[in-house]
Scaffold this active site. Sequence first.
Site, PDB file in Angstrom:
ATOM      1  N   GLY A 144      -5.983   1.986 -21.726  1.00 55.04           N
ATOM      2  CA  GLY A 144      -6.225   1.574 -20.354  1.00 55.04           C
ATOM      3  C   GLY A 144      -5.437   2.432 -19.382  1.00 55.04           C
ATOM      4  O   GLY A 144      -4.474   3.115 -19.758  1.00 55.04           O
ATOM      5  N   CYS A 145      -5.827   2.397 -18.110  1.00 54.79           N
ATOM      6  CA  CYS A 145      -5.198   3.267 -17.118  1.00 54.79           C
ATOM      7  C   CYS A 145      -3.730   2.904 -16.888  1.00 54.79           C
ATOM      8  O   CYS A 145      -2.849   3.777 -16.951  1.00 54.79           O
ATOM      9  CB  CYS A 145      -5.986   3.237 -15.816  1.00 54.79           C
ATOM     10  SG  CYS A 145      -6.293   1.575 -15.159  1.00 54.79           S
ATOM     11  N   TYR A 146      -3.453   1.618 -16.634  1.00 49.63           N
ATOM     12  CA  TYR A 146      -2.056   1.210 -16.486  1.00 49.63           C
ATOM     13  C   TYR A 146      -1.286   1.450 -17.780  1.00 49.63           C
ATOM     14  O   TYR A 146      -0.134   1.920 -17.759  1.00 49.63           O
ATOM     15  CB  TYR A 146      -1.965  -0.275 -16.132  1.00 49.63           C
ATOM     16  CG  TYR A 146      -2.182  -0.627 -14.693  1.00 49.63           C
ATOM     17  CD1 TYR A 146      -1.374  -0.101 -13.692  1.00 49.63           C
ATOM     18  CD2 TYR A 146      -3.176  -1.525 -14.326  1.00 49.63           C
ATOM     19  CE1 TYR A 146      -1.562  -0.455 -12.363  1.00 49.63           C
ATOM     20  CE2 TYR A 146      -3.373  -1.891 -12.999  1.00 49.63           C
ATOM     21  CZ  TYR A 146      -2.567  -1.347 -12.025  1.00 49.63           C
ATOM     22  OH  TYR A 146      -2.753  -1.706 -10.706  1.00 49.63           O
ATOM     23  N   ALA A 147      -1.896   1.121 -18.901  1.00 54.57           N
ATOM     24  CA  ALA A 147      -1.217   1.301 -20.183  1.00 54.57           C
ATOM     25  C   ALA A 147      -0.829   2.756 -20.399  1.00 54.57           C
ATOM     26  O   ALA A 147       0.264   3.049 -20.906  1.00 54.57           O
ATOM     27  CB  ALA A 147      -2.104   0.808 -21.319  1.00 54.57           C
TER      28      ALA A 147
END
Length: 333
Positions: A144-147
């Site tokens: 994921g992007c935040y991850a």
Amino acid sequence: MGIRVAVAGASGYAGGELLRLITGHPEFDLVAATAHSQAGHRLDTVHPQLTGLELVLAETDPAALADADLVFLALPHGESATLAAQLPPKVRVVDLGADHRLADPYAWANYYGGTHAGQWTYGLPELPGQRERIAATTRVANPGCYASAIVLALAPLIAAGAAQPADVVVVAASGASGAGRAAKAHLIAGEVMGDLSPYRVGAHQHVPEIKQATGATSLSFTPVLAPMPRGILATVTAVPVRDVDPQAVLAEAYADAPFVHVLPEGRWPHTAATLGSNSCHLQATVDVDAGRLIVVSGLDNLGRGAAGQAVQNANIMLGLPETTGLSVWGVSP
């Protein structure tokens, strides 16, 4: 004819960025692109930045992807698994959705709901041993992007025994494109511009993914919607285990990583410097008052946080140099 590539879910922001990267990739040939509501439209009418790309979007089904050697799935969470299960095992697949990221079915049920589809190889090449695992598989779950931003900042510190895995605190701001392209009242310009707003406070779906990838045991994460189209800036803090220079730990961990840049002392990441690139910028220090380790991480949520990372993973799966078709440098301003 090069490597035949298809994109399922090509009408969204991540899909559009994938198309831009694929059409500029020296080894890729785009043979199919699919969508649901936009099926039947030319790509350059759905994505005006892709002027001259005349391929028509097909309906999203296995038959439309049948001629591809490599398939990117840029579908909403919960939709990738069904389609992926119908693709031949020899076809290489990179899933930009969440369906195959988590090992724990209970975490999946708690944060996403529905049936757990099982875990694929996690597509963060900079984690120890992960390039080799990606190269050996035909199925990769894109982070994921935040991850992506948070794991790159935190994982080396926990792995080196420099940071405690408990009591990790993260505040991260993301541009509006991170919420997708579908029309939503809270994402229109009149609502977003001139405003910062937190969302999914204390219950963001990337929390179990970050814990799984870093070894963190407790994580408090507050995401914030920022008035910009794209980009993520994450501030990660953790309790030190010992007296340590966090910048030195990160620099050693990423010494051979072409897309992760630990900035010189005194320079801090800012999102504009990463836009259009597959790079992540990091800087770290120790809080002089609280004594906590602080790492700031910046990246393009559609690039390193989605499409760029997917192409990086595909390059590794195909035995190509992982930088092929990708930019290290952003386009700021």
